[in-house]
Structures are given as C-alpha cells and as structure tokens.
Design an enzyme around this catalytic site. Structure first.
Site, short mmCIF file in Angstrom:
data_model
loop_
_atom_site.label_atom_id
_atom_site.label_comp_id
_atom_site.label_asym_id
_atom_site.label_seq_id
_atom_site.Cartn_x
_atom_site.Cartn_y
_atom_site.Cartn_z
N ASP A 67 0.82 -1.22 0.00
CA ASP A 67 0.00 0.00 0.00
C ASP A 67 0.86 1.26 0.00
OD1 ASP A 67 1.02 -0.29 2.57
OD2 ASP A 67 -0.89 -0.75 3.50
N ASN A 136 -7.40 -2.53 14.39
CA ASN A 136 -8.80 -2.80 14.00
C ASN A 136 -8.89 -4.00 13.06
OD1 ASN A 136 -7.77 -1.80 11.64
ND2 ASN A 136 -9.15 -0.04 11.48
N HIS A 138 -7.08 -4.41 10.26
CA HIS A 138 -6.80 -4.17 8.84
C HIS A 138 -5.52 -4.87 8.40
CE1 HIS A 138 -4.54 -0.12 9.65
NE2 HIS A 138 -3.65 -1.02 9.33
N GLU A 143 -9.53 -1.58 5.45
CA GLU A 143 -10.16 -1.27 6.72
C GLU A 143 -11.43 -2.11 6.92
OE1 GLU A 143 -8.48 0.40 8.66
OE2 GLU A 143 -7.84 2.37 7.95
#
Ligand code: GLP
Length: 235
Positions: A67, A136, A138, A143
C-alpha cells in the site's frame, strides 16, 4: 494455519527473517509482497544481516508493497517508498527496478490501481506475502467494512488508523486521509502468507484467527487461506 509464539520481538523478527530467507534461497527470483509499519522493521534488519553474511542474494528478487498513502511523492519521508528504500532496499543488493510500491501521487489514482493489480499478475503473483495487522484488524490498508474488497483500490482510512499512524508525522493533520492498497483478493491470492504481530496485537490477532470470518475484521479472511503462518510475540 500455523501460529508461532515467540518470547519477544527480536525472536519474532529472527524467525520471520529465516522464513523469508528460506523462500529466497529456494526461489532466488521470488516475488515478495512486503509490508510497512513498525512490525516488520526487525525482520528487515535481520534480512540485511543475512545478506551481509553472504547467506542471501537479492539480485533476482522482485517485491511488491501492499500500500501507499495518496498524495505523497516518491521522496516523501512519510511515504512507503521512502520507508522501504531506507529500511531494506538500500542495504541489500536488490535492483530497485524490481521493487514496486503503488504511486501515491499518480495523476489518475483509479488508473494506478488497475496498473498495480495488473503488475502483480504480470509478475506471476506473489510467492510470499508479509503482513502486519492494524489494531482494528486491517491488513494492508483494507479497513473494516461491509464486504471484502477484491482488487487494488483507493480507501478512506479509518480514524483509528489515522490516529495510530499520526505518531510518525510531525503534525497529525498531515496524515493522509486516503491510501491505495492491494485488495483482500490480491493478498489472498499469494501462495504463502506470513503475518507478524507484536504483543500489543494479541487481542485482534486472536479475534482474526479464532473468530467469525467477517469483513468487519479484514484479517479474518486469512482463515480461508491454506498456507498462513502467524508469528506473535509474548512481549
Ligand atoms: C499500517 C500499514 C499496514 C500495517 C499496519 C500496522 O496501517 N498500512 O500494512 O500492517 O500499519 O502497523 P504497525 O506494524 O506499525 O503496528
């Protein structure tokens, strides 16, 4: 799925580097999927040591990063191209032309996503994908959401991700709000996956491994892959 528990972060990093090193020894022109963040820094350090000791040769290795933040140039010290060059690539004999990171400042970001997805396919797919994990759940910058995004795409970063990553920026307002990330589909197509997580990620890792498979916990999709290793450190 194999889960390896290590005593500490250094042991985690050594074992991860051994696994990646093994991949390179067995297939010198491997396509490695690489991750940024704090988690893999120790692993990259140990890969550099293996190179310096003459164990590893990176001359034929190809890499694709997961990313990149939108809007940052290739030279931005907060960008992932800069991170990879400084943390790994500049210290081993890899050919920079064989290293790929999404272009966060591409004029047409949607086109960049399509280009990147094709690039991964044209390389023959990923042999070994290294992953960190967000608090979280990810992976890459995928996400929590209502569905598993398949291909490389643009994401709006979760506020918790922006907050977590603001530690690396002088001004929290400078943290980009968007990123380009490989999709869950891109990641899950890798032949092997290695997820590394420090002790602060224990709760989310357990949820991802033992909980329900749901896009609300993006890493839970790894339960569906047949060759995943998770290394988690106790402290
Ligand atoms: C970022 C990256 C992820 C990484 C995650 C965890 O958001 N895009 O690929 O896994 O952070 O980072 P850290 O290892 O610093 O906790």
């Amino acid at each position: 799925m194999k889960v390896i528990e290590t005593k500490n972060y250094d042991q985690l990093s050594r074992i991860a580097a051994q696994m990646i090193g093994g991949q390179i020894l067995l297939k010198p022109d491997s396509v490695l999927g690489l991750a940024t963040g704090s988690s893999p820094i120790g692993t990259y350090k140990h890969l550099i040591t293996q190179y310096e000791e003459g164990v590893l040769n990176f001359s034929a290795v190809r890499t694709v990063n997961l990313d990149e933040y939108c809007g940052l140039t290739q030279n931005s010290e907060h960008g992932y191209r800069y991170f990879m060059n400084h943390t790994l690539f500049n210290h081993v004999n890899i050919d920079l032309k064989n290293t790929f990171v999404p272009m966060g400042n591409a004029e047409d970001p949607e086109q960049e996503c399509l280009r990147y997805e094709k690039l991964v396919a044209d390389l023959g797919g990923i042999d070994l994908q290294i992953l960190g994990i967000g608090h979280n759940g990810h992976i890459g910058f995928n996400e929590p959401s209502e569905s598993f995004p398949s291909e490389t795409h643009i994401v709006d970063l979760a506020q918790s991700t922006i907050d977590a990553n603001s530690r690396l920026f002088d001004d929290p307002n400078d943290v980009p709000r968007k990123a380009i990330t490989m999709g869950i589909g891109t990641i899950i197509k890798a032949k092997k996956i290695l997820l590394i997580a420090g002790s602060d990620k224990r709760e989310i890792v357990e949820k991802a491994i033992y909980g329900k498979i749901t896009p609300e916990v993006p890493a839970s999709v790894l339960q569906l892959h047949r060759d995943v290793t998770i290394i988690i450190s106790a402290e």
